[in-house]
Design a protein around this motif. Sequence first.
Motif, PDB file in Angstrom:
ATOM      1  N   LYS A 122     -13.857   4.362   3.285  1.00  0.00           N
ATOM      2  CA  LYS A 122     -13.818   5.956   2.681  1.00  0.00           C
ATOM      3  C   LYS A 122     -15.143   6.508   3.137  1.00  0.00           C
ATOM      4  O   LYS A 122     -15.324   7.884   3.440  1.00  0.00           O
TER       5      LYS A 122
ATOM      6  N   GLY B  68      -7.118  11.192   5.465  1.00  0.00           N
ATOM      7  CA  GLY B  68      -6.804  11.053   3.906  1.00  0.00           C
ATOM      8  C   GLY B  68      -5.737  11.036   3.129  1.00  0.00           C
ATOM      9  O   GLY B  68      -5.385  10.716   2.132  1.00  0.00           O
ATOM     10  N   ALA B  69      -4.549  11.498   4.182  1.00  0.00           N
ATOM     11  CA  ALA B  69      -3.480  11.496   3.420  1.00  0.00           C
ATOM     12  C   ALA B  69      -2.502  10.131   3.847  1.00  0.00           C
ATOM     13  O   ALA B  69      -1.480  10.024   3.373  1.00  0.00           O
ATOM     14  N   LEU B  70      -3.087   9.324   4.398  1.00  0.00           N
ATOM     15  CA  LEU B  70      -2.553   7.934   4.703  1.00  0.00           C
ATOM     16  C   LEU B  70      -2.941   6.979   3.640  1.00  0.00           C
ATOM     17  O   LEU B  70      -3.497   7.332   2.817  1.00  0.00           O
ATOM     18  N   SER B  71      -1.868   6.098   3.477  1.00  0.00           N
ATOM     19  CA  SER B  71      -2.131   5.038   2.498  1.00  0.00           C
ATOM     20  C   SER B  71      -3.424   3.911   2.765  1.00  0.00           C
ATOM     21  O   SER B  71      -3.696   3.996   3.939  1.00  0.00           O
ATOM     22  N   GLY B  72      -3.977   3.402   1.914  1.00  0.00           N
ATOM     23  CA  GLY B  72      -5.219   2.793   2.160  1.00  0.00           C
ATOM     24  C   GLY B  72      -4.955   1.570   3.344  1.00  0.00           C
ATOM     25  O   GLY B  72      -5.892   1.623   4.182  1.00  0.00           O
TER      26      GLY B  72
ATOM     27  N   GLU C 183      -7.054  -3.021  -8.750  1.00  0.00           N
ATOM     28  CA  GLU C 183      -7.516  -3.675  -7.668  1.00  0.00           C
ATOM     29  C   GLU C 183      -9.126  -3.741  -8.152  1.00  0.00           C
ATOM     30  O   GLU C 183      -9.980  -3.489  -7.416  1.00  0.00           O
TER      31      GLU C 183
ATOM     32  N   GLY D 210      -8.170  -4.832  -0.682  1.00  0.00           N
ATOM     33  CA  GLY D 210      -7.269  -3.821  -1.077  1.00  0.00           C
ATOM     34  C   GLY D 210      -6.161  -3.462  -0.160  1.00  0.00           C
ATOM     35  O   GLY D 210      -5.693  -2.197  -0.300  1.00  0.00           O
TER      36      GLY D 210
ATOM     37  N   ASN E  48       0.753  -1.181   0.022  1.00  0.00           N
ATOM     38  CA  ASN E  48      -0.045   0.068   0.027  1.00  0.00           C
ATOM     39  C   ASN E  48       0.957   1.281   0.213  1.00  0.00           C
ATOM     40  O   ASN E  48       1.817   1.368   0.604  1.00  0.00           O
TER      41      ASN E  48
ATOM     42  N   SER F 103      -1.335   3.113  -7.877  1.00  0.00           N
ATOM     43  CA  SER F 103      -2.568   3.944  -8.211  1.00  0.00           C
ATOM     44  C   SER F 103      -1.984   5.348  -9.027  1.00  0.00           C
ATOM     45  O   SER F 103      -2.683   5.596  -9.743  1.00  0.00           O
TER      46      SER F 103
ATOM     47  N   GLN G 144      -9.314   2.180  -8.894  1.00  0.00           N
ATOM     48  CA  GLN G 144      -9.448   1.381  -7.474  1.00  0.00           C
ATOM     49  C   GLN G 144     -10.839   2.111  -6.955  1.00  0.00           C
ATOM     50  O   GLN G 144     -11.624   1.688  -6.467  1.00  0.00           O
ATOM     51  N   GLU G 145     -10.852   3.649  -6.684  1.00  0.00           N
ATOM     52  CA  GLU G 145     -11.849   4.237  -6.136  1.00  0.00           C
ATOM     53  C   GLU G 145     -13.110   4.089  -7.557  1.00  0.00           C
ATOM     54  O   GLU G 145     -12.544   4.878  -8.722  1.00  0.00           O
TER      55      GLU G 145
ATOM     56  N   HIS H 253      -3.608  -7.224  -4.866  1.00  0.00           N
ATOM     57  CA  HIS H 253      -2.754  -7.488  -3.765  1.00  0.00           C
ATOM     58  C   HIS H 253      -2.922  -9.025  -3.588  1.00  0.00           C
ATOM     59  O   HIS H 253      -2.507  -9.590  -2.733  1.00  0.00           O
TER      60      HIS H 253
ATOM     61  N   LYS I 278      -2.864   6.196 -12.557  1.00  0.00           N
ATOM     62  CA  LYS I 278      -3.775   7.510 -12.873  1.00  0.00           C
ATOM     63  C   LYS I 278      -2.971   8.547 -13.634  1.00  0.00           C
ATOM     64  O   LYS I 278      -3.534   9.122 -14.432  1.00  0.00           O
TER      65      LYS I 278
HETATM   66  N1  LIG Z   1      -6.065  13.876  -1.936  1.00  0.00           N
HETATM   67  C1  LIG Z   1      -5.048  13.350  -1.410  1.00  0.00           C
HETATM   68  N2  LIG Z   1      -4.381  13.961  -0.488  1.00  0.00           N
HETATM   69  C2  LIG Z   1      -3.294  13.530  -0.110  1.00  0.00           C
HETATM   70  N3  LIG Z   1      -3.130  12.141  -0.241  1.00  0.00           N
HETATM   71  C3  LIG Z   1      -3.730  11.278  -0.964  1.00  0.00           C
HETATM   72  C4  LIG Z   1      -4.711  11.684  -1.799  1.00  0.00           C
HETATM   73  N4  LIG Z   1      -5.120  10.939  -2.444  1.00  0.00           N
HETATM   74  C5  LIG Z   1      -4.367   9.930  -2.109  1.00  0.00           C
HETATM   75  N5  LIG Z   1      -3.553  10.224  -1.269  1.00  0.00           N
HETATM   76  C6  LIG Z   1      -2.500   9.088  -0.947  1.00  0.00           C
HETATM   77  O1  LIG Z   1      -2.271   8.251  -1.886  1.00  0.00           O
HETATM   78  C7  LIG Z   1      -2.034   6.890  -1.180  1.00  0.00           C
HETATM   79  C8  LIG Z   1      -2.756   5.915  -1.895  1.00  0.00           C
HETATM   80  O2  LIG Z   1      -3.909   6.727  -2.439  1.00  0.00           O
HETATM   81  P1  LIG Z   1      -4.973   5.716  -2.896  1.00  0.00           P
HETATM   82  O3  LIG Z   1      -6.230   6.585  -2.905  1.00  0.00           O
HETATM   83  O4  LIG Z   1      -4.484   5.281  -4.266  1.00  0.00           O
HETATM   84  O5  LIG Z   1      -5.040   4.721  -1.735  1.00  0.00           O
HETATM   85  P2  LIG Z   1      -5.687   3.306  -2.109  1.00  0.00           P
HETATM   86  O6  LIG Z   1      -5.017   2.881  -3.377  1.00  0.00           O
HETATM   87  O7  LIG Z   1      -7.021   3.443  -1.821  1.00  0.00           O
HETATM   88  O8  LIG Z   1      -5.090   2.506  -0.991  1.00  0.00           O
HETATM   89  P3  LIG Z   1      -5.115   0.795  -1.017  1.00  0.00           P
HETATM   90  O9  LIG Z   1      -4.469   0.517  -2.181  1.00  0.00           O
HETATM   91  O10 LIG Z   1      -4.585   0.587   0.236  1.00  0.00           O
HETATM   92  O11 LIG Z   1      -6.607   0.637  -1.060  1.00  0.00           O
HETATM   93  C9  LIG Z   1      -2.287   7.265   0.099  1.00  0.00           C
HETATM   94  O12 LIG Z   1      -1.299   7.037   0.890  1.00  0.00           O
HETATM   95  C10 LIG Z   1      -3.100   8.693   0.366  1.00  0.00           C
HETATM   96  O13 LIG Z   1      -2.509   9.164   1.188  1.00  0.00           O
END
Ligand SMILES: Nc1ncnc2c1ncn2[C@@H]1O[C@H](COP(=O)(O)OP(=O)(O)OP(=O)(O)O)[C@@H](O)[C@H]1O
Lengths: 326, 513, 355, 323
Positions: free
Chosen positions: B345, B401-405, B170, B432, B42, B47, B89-90, B202, B51
């Motif tokens: 989320k 929101g700034a952490l990974s998933g 994913e 995921g 993660n 992603s 993914q989203e 994963h 993107k």
């Molecule tokens: N708008 C945002 N602001 C800050 N960080 C973001 C933002 N969008 C995504 N991130 C960062 O991108 C990383 C992964 O983002 P992403 O949305 O792709 O997670 P994810 O793919 O849903 O994670 P996982 O695969 O575990 O489900 C996270 O660490 C998150 O902090």
Amino acid sequence: MNDWQYRLAEHRGALTAVAVFVVMFIIYTANHPAGLTANVIQTAANKGVLLAFVAMAQTMVVITAGIDLSVGMIFLLTNCLASWLVVGSPLETTFGIVVVLAVGALCGAINGAIVIYGRLQPIVATIATGAIYFGLALLLRPFPGGSVNEGLADALTGRIFGIVPASLVALAAVVVLIWVPFSRSVYGRAAYAAGSSETAAYMSGMPIRRGKLLAYTLSGLVAALGGLFLTFFTYTGDAAFASGNAYTLFSIAAVVLGGVSLFGGKGSAIGAVFGALAFRTIGDLLFVFDLDPLWQPLFQGLILLAAISLGALALFRVRNRLEWFL
Amino acid sequence: MENGGPLFRMEGISKRYGGVRALENAGLSVRAGAIHAVLGENGAGKSTLIKIMAGVVAADDGQMTLGGQPVKFASPAAANAAGIACVFQELSLIPELSVADNIVISNPPTRFGMIDRKAQRRLAEEALARAGAADIHPLALVKDLPLSRKQIVEIAKALARKPRILILDEATSALTAADVSKVFAVLKRLRAEGLALVYISHRMNEIAELADDCTVFRNGSKVASYAAGSKSDGEVIEMMIGREYHSVYPAKPSRLAQTAPVLETRNLSWADRLHDISFSLRSGEIVGLGGLDGQGQRDLLLALFGVLRGLRGTILIDGSPISISSPAQARRRGVGMALIPEDRKTEGLMLPMTVRDNLSLASLDRLTRGGIIDSAKEESAVNQMMTLLAIKAGNIDAPVGALSGGNQQKVVIAKWLMRQPRIVLLNDPTRGIDVGTKQEIYLLLRRLADAGAAILFYSTDYAELIGCCDRVLVLYDGAVKRELVGAEITERALIASALNIPSAEPTHQEPAQ
Amino acid sequence: SAGYADPEVVSGPAAEPECFAPWSADTKFFKFPKKDGPYRIALANGYIANTWRIQMVQTAKAYAAQPDVAAKLKEFKVVSTGEDVPAQISAINNFIDSGYDAIVVNAQNPTAFAPVIKRAKEAGVVLVAFDNILDTEDAINVNVDQKGLGQLWGDWLVKHLPDGGKVLEVRGVAGTSVDTDRHDGIHEKLKASGKKFEVVEVMGKWDDGVAQKVTADAIATSGPFDGVTGQGGDTGIVQAMIDAKHPFVPFGGETENGFRKFCAAHAADGLKCSSAGTGPAQVAVAIKTAIAALEGQVVPQSVKLPLAIVEDPNFKEGQDYFQSESDNFFVGNSFPTCGINFSAQEIMKQSKENQ
Amino acid sequence: MTRANGRKPNFLRKLDPAVVTAFGCILLLLVLGSFYSRSFLSPEYLLQQLKVASFLGIIATGMMLVILLGQIDLSVPWAVATGAMMACAAAAYGPVGTALAIPFGILCGIGIGLVNGVGVAYLRIPSMIVTLATNAVAQGVMVVYTGGFSPQDSATAAMRYLSTGALIPGIPNVVFIWALVGTVMVFLLRRTGFGRAVYGIGNRERAAYLSGINTRRIVMIAFAASGGLSAFGGVLLAGYASKASQSMGDAYLLPAIAAVVLGGTSILGGRGSYLGTVAGVILITLLQSILSVTQMPEAGRQIIYGVVIILMLLLYGRAPASR
Ligand SMILES: Nc1ncnc2c1ncn2[C@@H]1O[C@H](COP(=O)(O)OP(=O)(O)OP(=O)(O)O)[C@@H](O)[C@H]1O
Ligand SMILES: Nc1ncnc2c1ncn2[C@@H]1O[C@H](COP(=O)(O)OP(=O)(O)OP(=O)(O)O)[C@@H](O)[C@H]1O
Ligand SMILES: [Mg+2]
Ligand SMILES: [Mg+2]
């Protein structure tokens, strides 16, 4: 579920609005001293159509998950402008109409540009532009006055074949010529999609900015049509602040009664039109029930409260409490 | 079609989000007629990379070439036009529009400038059929579909664009084995048709089955690219997490104490979704919920947690019947229930709020005195949880929101652990999430159970049920069709009972009543 | 209900010349075909939610209930349609369609009613406008001389500020003809005086709260002033002066009870007031005019209402103002020449008994 | 790890650039105003503005609470009027009525807010439309009441003292009241479970509900508080004007919304600080005041008012770019 059930579900909001309107209108005409005459219908139509235009304008913005608190002011501004321009020879009148509609569309486009490119929240952006449009209206008409091409005005607020109110026909024409093509176009769909989920729409590569801008612009245009009809109906221009505000607020009520979701992405202008007609009929009911004049505003308020609470009945069908939260 | 040479290539891609380095000099090269798997923990940058490829995000630096020509995508629409379609993914579906509207959304058929609904319907039906989901009605609203169906629609939507390059981020995380195999058949056919596919997952078994090429990412950079099958799972995982790796699942206790049940249900029914569900849950055990997706597992969890109205039957806590009509009641003292929801989320987190705020949200009643938050107590509780679950966050006042998933998911779990729940309901908590984090979660669950919690665990991943659970209840059409205990929990038994077909291995156990 | 001829245009004087005074020398006189009573009369009101309008509606009901008036009425119906002009137009249309004999209207907009006036005429319905009157010669207007009111206040200031000076003018609602007419009247007189007047204008919206706020601002930034004139919200204006410890100066204002209380109390300190206007009771004159027209009596097309004027030092408790009554109450409810004489107490009593 | 960050005083850590810019705009307005007249910088004028701003400030406090939830309260106009009128009316009922006038007025506002809250939280009707309807109903009730009962409408001495008195010479009491209301609000938002829940619901009500928060009760309380604060604003306005009147709330609805948003609170809920609202309130009050005394036609004032708000928002109130 088969096809028609899905279609029914899709139009449930609008159909409810139609039903509410029909019931109210039947109560109204059944109790009207004059009964169901062409005059009574024409009067109701002329009054209802004005709000219907404004509500349709509001709908276009609301489906993008926006709100237009300046719509009543665009309505006033175009009314004031029309009271200067929509007069004289057929050619001059036509020119005037074109300019009035263009100004309305421009006002809508400005709102749209501020919201989309300026990235401001629609609610405050339109509070501010509303003040500007009202200021302009006041510049045009420091006090009520002006005139309009009365032949055209009488034709459009009169009756066709002595029966059908011309204003209703005009409203239907606007629905068919503006709303239907818009809602079925790629841009219209982008406007809906942006209202429902802007990120998803963006990631799907939809033209959301252009879709939203078009929605705002057409909203201004339709509000201007309302302003034009106001001029036809009253023969004058009047920059009345309270009245502009009233139309803005009524349009929100009409939109909700018409099954359009204030959260965006759902509903149609046709529902909103019937919502507007239903809302207007609330006021008409004052005639047929012999209420003490002081109790009339309360009566209207309570009916509105009751009408919107109807929507809450669906709550009792919800079995999963998570569905309360959108 | 260019043979041999890469169809699409990206090099030296860097992307920063404020101070966060998402990608650093990353690259990827995909060829036509092959499936390219992208692996990584993660937050590794997968992603973000795709993107950029799909025009959703603009890279700070780097080049991309398509068929040898340099390209730049100003928007997702531009990438679409170049033949790149992406299943994000989203999900990128519009909830208020119908399935058909969504499928053709980026390029609807038009007549006289208006969308041609008949043609649209035809296209949608074709795409759904290709994705192996002809059962989804094209007029249904997307918001009314369960997550797994939405993922299928998303795939159909990508297919309807007739892409040259198809990216799936994913895309199967919420799908059950049956759906996954349908999707795989489609992907394999597409590969045969000469498409280039990029596949992020994963799930190692999926990658083993599908991939031709693999690329591993760690910390925003490419670690290695290799032909599928040339490395063992262990090696791959070590590349991903950058350290040694041992068995994923913690050992199960050999014998469960026969204590009185903490939670018991009798003939629980709801609408036409749950039918006469009776089971019991003891402290110290992990009970899995199995079955195909959408057979009522989620509804069951929500029912226990007080979310559903009009529930029939009885729920007993510590042997006495109880009525729970809201999560607030479910978590109260004496019940002590916690639910890790399905979608972190929208149901688990307030993304813009801080880690601290999110962590203490479910325990506000315990962290306040007379309604006022005891800051010291809050901070120590929050820090304790961060340490316990090894949540990686810059700062407890950083937005979650700034952490990974994966770390986000840990926050969701931690927020409930703070209450020390007696009964933990988990709704597919590892969806995921990378292997490293998954492993931590499995360990944590076992530790909780050992400490006396009763755990009810729904997962769409059979391997997880097999690895973690002491018992598994298999649901079919809202009813418990089978209860598997201990050694009976095998992939075969799970699949057989999930499909409600008589098992090949006869069991001595009576199915749960 | 159709089939009535137009009113005959005749020469004056009117039936009750004292009451039905013509607006000007060239005002026309109408004689409608006599119709047998009792009559159905409607009042089409617009906005309702302020004291003036509520008081007006109460007065209308009270007047219609007076035995001699009630004897002539089969029905008296009131509808308030809010601020929206088209709704009021539609209300009048509905009254016409329902066969009312006369419609009394407090118009939201003077110019917007041309089409409906046409319809009323065709249907032979007598239309009488008051307060906010109609810009037409085809309906009867019961008219307050708005510009004259402005002139009165202008004169008052000129008289009390022999050397000119700095004047605060608190105006009404922008974009209304009432505001414009009063404003023009004031400025005409100030200019005509030939003295040097500096006028600071603010918009008080005829509302005490707004007027108070803008007055406070004006005093803080442009004060002090040598004279004040306010079209409405005058109680608030004086309150702001008191709050700001602004000296009391000559004041030309409306007829709010609260304002007059202040005038009476602070006259000695310099608050020399001219308080003039027409109270909500003018609705009674409008109804009386409508009945007279239906009875076939001669009435002017444009009736000039007498202004109820009280000037310093003539403020008398219990007659010109009422210490124990609401500040929001509008005094000046008597039109002795029309036999209409409502005291504050009467209107209030009427409404209390109603409950 | 910068845990130490957590120790920084809240106001420093959370200082939002929007709030700073808003205060900057206030200074700019004053400087521009002073070109027109020196007295814009005089202490009397500034205190006067602070006093006038207090009424809007108290009303905007309730509005902010509701906006933080992602809702809106359009019933402000008649909640203000009802509070004022009912408080004055209560004073007609002897000394007991006079003593209870203020709480009674506030209570009436809370009643209106409760109806809103039930509609929004329990019946799930969009707030924009419920509050519009309750506004209409409140107006209706007040019209009936005024016409039917000819209530007393002059303010009690206590109301007048709160609004116009000065416990500390020179500084009007109402400014202190606003400061008090503001302090309570800041405390509520920052330090209590209620405040956390408000932000949580504003961000995602579904997640808050699943966390075991009684979201409906919180929403209802917030609306009740908004109604109560509007009414309290009305009571104070009645004290300021010495009397209550029907239209006294009309001028407060849109400015209250604009002030909250100008202060950096997201209209979508879940984000915003009270300090920002303070800045927004002062901004709007100053702008209105400066425009009202400049001798220009009303049309010009309206246009400038709109343009300035748009410009200020463009300066700092923009949503983040999407990519
Ligand atoms: N708008 C945002 N602001 C800050 N960080 C973001 C933002 N969008 C995504 N991130 C960062 O991108 C990383 C992964 O983002 P992403 O949305 O792709 O997670 P994810 O793919 O849903 O994670 P996982 O695969 O575990 O489900 C996270 O660490 C998150 O902090
Ligand atoms: N919008 C964003 N704002 C801030 N940081 C971001 C954003 N998007 C990604 N990041 C950061 O970039 C890094 C890479 O994120 P990315 O989403 O690409 O990871 P990933 O490999 O997809 O992870 P996962 O397996 O969880 O989906 C993350 O650590 C995250 O912190
Ligand atoms: Mg990812
Ligand atoms: Mg991810």
